[in-house]
Design a protein around this motif. Sequence first.
Motif, mmCIF file in Angstrom:
data_model
loop_
_atom_site.group_PDB
_atom_site.id
_atom_site.type_symbol
_atom_site.label_atom_id
_atom_site.label_comp_id
_atom_site.label_asym_id
_atom_site.label_seq_id
_atom_site.Cartn_x
_atom_site.Cartn_y
_atom_site.Cartn_z
ATOM 1 N N UNK A 1 69.561 31.634 -17.465
ATOM 2 C CA UNK A 1 69.558 31.191 -16.072
ATOM 3 C C UNK A 1 68.587 31.971 -15.198
ATOM 4 N N UNK A 2 68.072 33.107 -15.682
ATOM 5 C CA UNK A 2 67.090 33.876 -14.919
ATOM 6 C C UNK A 2 66.169 34.590 -15.892
ATOM 7 N N UNK A 3 65.016 35.013 -15.423
ATOM 8 C CA UNK A 3 64.077 35.726 -16.270
ATOM 9 C C UNK A 3 64.711 37.033 -16.754
ATOM 10 N N UNK A 4 64.760 37.238 -18.065
ATOM 11 C CA UNK A 4 65.392 38.441 -18.617
ATOM 12 C C UNK A 4 64.650 38.933 -19.854
ATOM 13 N N UNK A 5 64.618 40.252 -20.055
ATOM 14 C CA UNK A 5 64.088 40.802 -21.309
ATOM 15 C C UNK A 5 65.227 40.948 -22.324
ATOM 16 N N UNK A 6 65.309 40.045 -23.271
ATOM 17 C CA UNK A 6 66.368 40.109 -24.288
ATOM 18 C C UNK A 6 66.062 41.253 -25.236
ATOM 19 N N UNK A 7 67.011 42.176 -25.370
ATOM 20 C CA UNK A 7 66.787 43.372 -26.170
ATOM 21 C C UNK A 7 67.771 43.532 -27.322
ATOM 22 N N UNK B 1 61.532 45.592 -13.557
ATOM 23 C CA UNK B 1 60.222 45.767 -12.953
ATOM 24 C C UNK B 1 59.217 44.957 -13.766
ATOM 25 N N UNK B 2 58.312 44.311 -13.066
ATOM 26 C CA UNK B 2 57.379 43.387 -13.710
ATOM 27 C C UNK B 2 56.074 44.087 -14.065
ATOM 28 N N UNK B 3 55.639 43.889 -15.317
ATOM 29 C CA UNK B 3 54.334 44.350 -15.772
ATOM 30 C C UNK B 3 53.493 43.113 -16.063
ATOM 31 N N UNK B 4 52.329 43.011 -15.413
ATOM 32 C CA UNK B 4 51.450 41.859 -15.595
ATOM 33 C C UNK B 4 50.102 42.348 -16.117
ATOM 34 N N UNK B 5 49.700 41.862 -17.267
ATOM 35 C CA UNK B 5 48.414 42.218 -17.857
ATOM 36 C C UNK B 5 47.597 40.943 -18.037
ATOM 37 N N UNK B 6 46.303 40.996 -17.748
ATOM 38 C CA UNK B 6 45.464 39.803 -17.888
ATOM 39 C C UNK B 6 44.036 40.214 -18.200
ATOM 40 N N UNK C 1 52.968 41.849 -21.097
ATOM 41 C CA UNK C 1 53.488 41.433 -19.796
ATOM 42 C C UNK C 1 54.972 41.097 -19.908
ATOM 43 N N UNK C 2 55.701 41.301 -18.822
ATOM 44 C CA UNK C 2 57.113 40.934 -18.836
ATOM 45 C C UNK C 2 57.928 41.832 -17.936
ATOM 46 N N UNK C 3 59.242 41.760 -18.094
ATOM 47 C CA UNK C 3 60.174 42.531 -17.296
ATOM 48 C C UNK C 3 60.697 43.719 -18.102
ATOM 49 N N UNK C 4 60.795 44.864 -17.454
ATOM 50 C CA UNK C 4 61.253 46.070 -18.118
ATOM 51 C C UNK C 4 62.151 46.859 -17.169
#
Length: 277
Positions: free
Chosen positions: A89-95, A237-242, A254-257
Amino acid sequence: LFFLMIRRPPRSTLFPYTTLFRSGSFGFPLFLPLAVLLFCPLNKLGANVPVYGQLPEAASQTGIVVPSAWIDPNGSDADMYGYHSFIVSSNVPITEVRWRGGYAHGALYGRLSNFTITFFESIAGGSQPYVHNPQLPEVFLAKYTVGGIAGETSAGTLGGQQMYDYDYTLPTPFQALAGVKYWLRIEGSQSGYPDWGLAAGTNGDGQHFAFSTGAARFFYSFGDEAFMLLAPPGPYFSVAASASPGIGGSTTGSGLYTNGASVTVVATANAGYAFVN
């Protein structure tokens, strides 16, 4: 290759509830039935929490397992692979992944030696995973080799069938986006006839996708699989790499951590391009 350490940014002394230099903070509501918590016992503060779960069936029910195992290393016509969809239901980092399973024939021909966990995207329209014969080169979103039997622990008997619980912490998070239909495949490796499968689950759509090596075909079959996906409680916290320009290369990481997490960011240049600094 870059290594980043995520730390909580400094707080404003003028506005105590304002965070400076914060790229993104995310959380998610936890509306899961008590039965999910029974399958996923309460842990110490800060431990992972469920973000998606299909509960094992009650002990009084069938004890059916959904076959998903192969004969390692060469495979056989008896190999079966099971896939099940999920949406968060929301953006999540599945660990972390937890699941329940058993041996349809009591592991008569040999017990498990390993597991592989793979995440796939859907085809257009979402009716099935974007997959090919699993014993040929595949396209997938993320793949994890457990390197063992994921802490196989007795979970009691269901319908006369001995069941086991399994738990694996992913070495790198699977970054799941809200509202996107993904597919999870968990398959076991056995030295003899592959009789392992996931326990029948509830709370899903009542069916799973499957591949039979002997029949060389994909098909839908009845029954949910019992598994649970977990993530840290946040904030994130969002990490964005491009890459710039975009045609010059690609990046990963990239992703949420969570606060304090170590993040690996990899930049790869395409042919004809090089890094400028």
